[in-house]
Write an enzyme that holds these catalytic residues in place. Structure first.
Site, mmCIF file in Angstrom:
data_model
loop_
_atom_site.group_PDB
_atom_site.id
_atom_site.type_symbol
_atom_site.label_atom_id
_atom_site.label_comp_id
_atom_site.label_asym_id
_atom_site.label_seq_id
_atom_site.Cartn_x
_atom_site.Cartn_y
_atom_site.Cartn_z
ATOM 1 N N ASP A 168 0.972 -11.109 5.960
ATOM 2 C CA ASP A 168 0.203 -9.932 5.671
ATOM 3 C C ASP A 168 1.337 -8.830 5.742
ATOM 4 O O ASP A 168 0.968 -7.763 5.034
ATOM 5 C CB ASP A 168 -0.891 -9.788 6.948
ATOM 6 N N GLY A 169 2.145 -8.555 6.633
ATOM 7 C CA GLY A 169 3.277 -7.648 6.573
ATOM 8 C C GLY A 169 3.887 -7.347 5.474
ATOM 9 O O GLY A 169 4.036 -6.159 4.913
#
Length: 190
Positions: A75-76
């Site tokens: 997700d980052g």
């Protein structure tokens, strides 16, 4: 967006994700076989074993030269690339492929990469594009709003009528919260 409009696909992997190397090479070959130009992000190119004839761009330049971005990581990595796309003033879809243990935004598993990518190219993933655009729009207004809209992607689950209700609910959230009202109130309402 259909495949005729997509000519270049940006490819970004989490920095130092050596486990993605083989997948990056196969992805580039898959795109070339469909007359699409892979464009590697500068830190990703070495992982893919890119040669001198390969298009390479910085993370900041990449959104300016592609019509779709495939992100391999977590997700980052996806949020970082979404931020670069927003900063470039572009509205292009991102396909997030999860290489971590848990991904809310990068829900596509590596074994689903080509099915999901084909769906993106064939426009069947339009709701995902709209959701990601809503995440970007919400984040531009207030980061907590963007985060809450991102979490709303979990509304689409199941099959049949449950799936359809989830899509309707997500579209409602996007229509009323991503763009309208006060950002602080919208973030709390989600």
């Amino acid at each position: 967006m259909n495949q005729a409009h997509i000519t270049r696909v940006g490819i970004v992997a989490k920095r130092g994700l050596h486990a993605a190397s083989e997948h990056l090479q196969r992805l580039a070959a898959w795109l070339r076989a469909r007359d699409l130009q892979p464009v590697f992000e500068a830190d990703t190119a070495p992982l893919a074993g890119a040669n001198h004839g390969t298009m390479v761009r910085s993370r900041e330049e990449l959104p300016l030269d592609v019509q779709l971005v495939v992100v391999l990581g977590g997700d980052g990595t996806l949020l970082s690339m979404a931020s670069r796309i927003a900063q470039a003033g572009r509205d292009i879809p991102i396909l997030g492929v999860n290489f971590g243990s848990l991904g809310f935004l990068t829900e596509t598993r590596i074994d689903e990469l080509y099915t999901s990518l084909a769906a993106c190219l064939n426009r069947t993933a339009a709701i995902v594009e709209q959701w990601l655009a809503g995440v970007v729009q919400g984040t531009q207004r207030l980061w907590t709003l963007g985060h809450e809209i991102a979490l709303c992607g979990r509304l689409i689950k199941g099959y049949g009528s449950t799936n359809e209700r989830g899509k309707e609910n997500l579209l409602h959230v996007l229509d009323h919260l991503a763009q309208g009202g006060r950002a602080e109130e919208a973030a709390k309402a989600v």
